[in-house]
Design an enzyme around this catalytic site. Structure first.
Site, mmCIF file in Angstrom:
data_model
loop_
_atom_site.group_PDB
_atom_site.id
_atom_site.type_symbol
_atom_site.label_atom_id
_atom_site.label_comp_id
_atom_site.label_asym_id
_atom_site.label_seq_id
_atom_site.Cartn_x
_atom_site.Cartn_y
_atom_site.Cartn_z
ATOM 1 N N ASP A 266 -1.629 -2.016 -3.870
ATOM 2 C CA ASP A 266 -0.979 -1.740 -5.146
ATOM 3 C C ASP A 266 -1.796 -2.439 -6.239
ATOM 4 O O ASP A 266 -2.901 -2.944 -5.971
ATOM 5 C CB ASP A 266 0.495 -2.180 -5.122
ATOM 6 N N HIS A 267 -1.268 -2.492 -7.447
ATOM 7 C CA HIS A 267 -1.989 -3.120 -8.561
ATOM 8 C C HIS A 267 -2.268 -4.602 -8.281
ATOM 9 O O HIS A 267 -3.341 -5.102 -8.609
ATOM 10 C CB HIS A 267 -1.179 -2.962 -9.856
ATOM 11 N N CYS B 96 -1.157 -6.138 -0.974
ATOM 12 C CA CYS B 96 -0.256 -6.154 -2.129
ATOM 13 C C CYS B 96 -0.149 -7.618 -2.555
ATOM 14 O O CYS B 96 -1.030 -8.416 -2.216
ATOM 15 C CB CYS B 96 1.099 -5.498 -1.826
ATOM 16 N N GLY B 97 0.869 -7.984 -3.294
ATOM 17 C CA GLY B 97 0.950 -9.371 -3.749
ATOM 18 C C GLY B 97 1.104 -10.335 -2.595
ATOM 19 O O GLY B 97 0.416 -11.361 -2.513
ATOM 20 N N THR B 98 1.988 -9.987 -1.672
ATOM 21 C CA THR B 98 2.267 -10.854 -0.517
ATOM 22 C C THR B 98 1.781 -10.281 0.807
ATOM 23 O O THR B 98 1.690 -11.008 1.795
ATOM 24 C CB THR B 98 3.786 -11.046 -0.367
ATOM 25 N N GLY B 99 1.573 -8.982 0.850
ATOM 26 C CA GLY B 99 1.286 -8.290 2.110
ATOM 27 C C GLY B 99 2.565 -7.815 2.782
ATOM 28 O O GLY B 99 2.518 -6.986 3.699
ATOM 29 N N GLY C 38 5.606 -6.243 1.505
ATOM 30 C CA GLY C 38 6.171 -4.927 1.186
ATOM 31 C C GLY C 38 5.314 -3.779 1.712
ATOM 32 O O GLY C 38 5.828 -2.811 2.281
ATOM 33 N N HIS D 141 -2.563 -8.684 21.538
ATOM 34 C CA HIS D 141 -1.230 -8.508 22.120
ATOM 35 C C HIS D 141 -0.520 -7.239 21.667
ATOM 36 O O HIS D 141 0.201 -6.630 22.450
ATOM 37 C CB HIS D 141 -0.335 -9.703 21.761
ATOM 38 N N ARG E 212 -1.886 -12.641 -3.551
ATOM 39 C CA ARG E 212 -1.368 -13.846 -4.196
ATOM 40 C C ARG E 212 -1.255 -14.997 -3.198
ATOM 41 O O ARG E 212 -0.776 -16.077 -3.527
ATOM 42 C CB ARG E 212 -0.008 -13.548 -4.840
ATOM 43 N N ARG F 286 1.703 -6.236 30.551
ATOM 44 C CA ARG F 286 2.892 -6.747 29.863
ATOM 45 C C ARG F 286 2.867 -6.362 28.379
ATOM 46 O O ARG F 286 3.897 -6.037 27.792
ATOM 47 C CB ARG F 286 3.036 -8.256 30.048
ATOM 48 N N HIS F 287 1.690 -6.362 27.799
ATOM 49 C CA HIS F 287 1.593 -5.995 26.378
ATOM 50 C C HIS F 287 1.805 -4.495 26.189
ATOM 51 O O HIS F 287 2.443 -4.068 25.229
ATOM 52 C CB HIS F 287 0.249 -6.424 25.805
HETATM 53 C C1 RB5 Z 1 4.274 -6.432 -7.041
HETATM 54 O O1 RB5 Z 1 4.661 -7.229 -8.092
HETATM 55 C C2 RB5 Z 1 4.738 -7.050 -5.727
HETATM 56 O O2 RB5 Z 1 6.109 -6.912 -5.593
HETATM 57 C C3 RB5 Z 1 4.018 -6.429 -4.564
HETATM 58 O O3 RB5 Z 1 2.638 -6.543 -4.747
HETATM 59 C C4 RB5 Z 1 4.266 -7.026 -3.189
HETATM 60 O O4 RB5 Z 1 4.124 -8.398 -3.196
HETATM 61 C C5 RB5 Z 1 5.472 -6.558 -2.507
HETATM 62 O O5 RB5 Z 1 5.747 -6.916 -1.345
#
Ligand code: RB5
Length: 146
Positions: free
Chosen positions: A7-8, A65-68, A70, A98, A109, A133-134
């Site tokens: 995403d952005h 994305c920001g956190t990975g 979503g 695994h 981020r 097993r895997h």
């Molecule tokens: C965008 O602001 C943020 O919500 C997205 O990049 C991500 O972190 C969602 O999981």
């Protein structure tokens, strides 16, 4: 092929990663987004890359994305996709060994470019163990009888 999408919030890191892995001779495809300033829906891009990976057995996907978080959730909704969110190389290696993960998600981020390169390198270089097993556990993930 490695399908990249973001995403952005993940755009800048995605572009750096595509440049790095392309220089190493890896075949990279940029699914988008194509702007770091225009806000967009991470789920849309996660699903687009996941569809490309699902249609091309042997392909991998890298999502940012920001956190990975979503974007990995969105990718995992598609049949045949096993996407792990990782912020260090050990998870990247173990999810290949695994879980036979075919996609990995990073948070722009959360990790910097050098760590991101290490995470993806570990992911790409590690084969699935193939252990019984895997295989059984992956069948359960996929909703198949074991
Ligand atoms: C965008 O602001 C943020 O919500 C997205 O990049 C991500 O972190 C969602 O999981």
């Amino acid at each position: 092929m490695i399908y990249f999408a973001s995403d952005h919030a993940g755009y800048g890191l995605k572009q750096e990663l595509i440049a790095f892995f392309s220089l190493l001779g890896k075949a990279c495809s940029d699914i988008g987004t194509h702007s770091g300033t225009e806000s967009c829906n991470y789920a849309e891009y996660g699903r687009r890359a996941a569809a490309a990976v699902a249609e091309n057995p042997g392909a991998f996907g890298v999502l940012v994305c920001g956190t990975g978080a979503g974007i990995s959730m969105a990718a995992n909704k598609l049949k045949g996709i096993r996407c792990a969110c990782a912020s260090e190389p050990s998870t990247a290696r173990l999810t290949r060994e695994h879980n036979d993960a075919n996609m990995i998600a990073l948070g722009a981020r959360i990790v910097g470019i050098e760590l991101a390169k290490d995470i993806i390198t570990a992911f790409l270089e590690t084969p699935f163990s193939g252990d019984e097993r895997h295989l059984g556990r992956i069948s359960t993930i996929e909703g198949r009888e074991t």
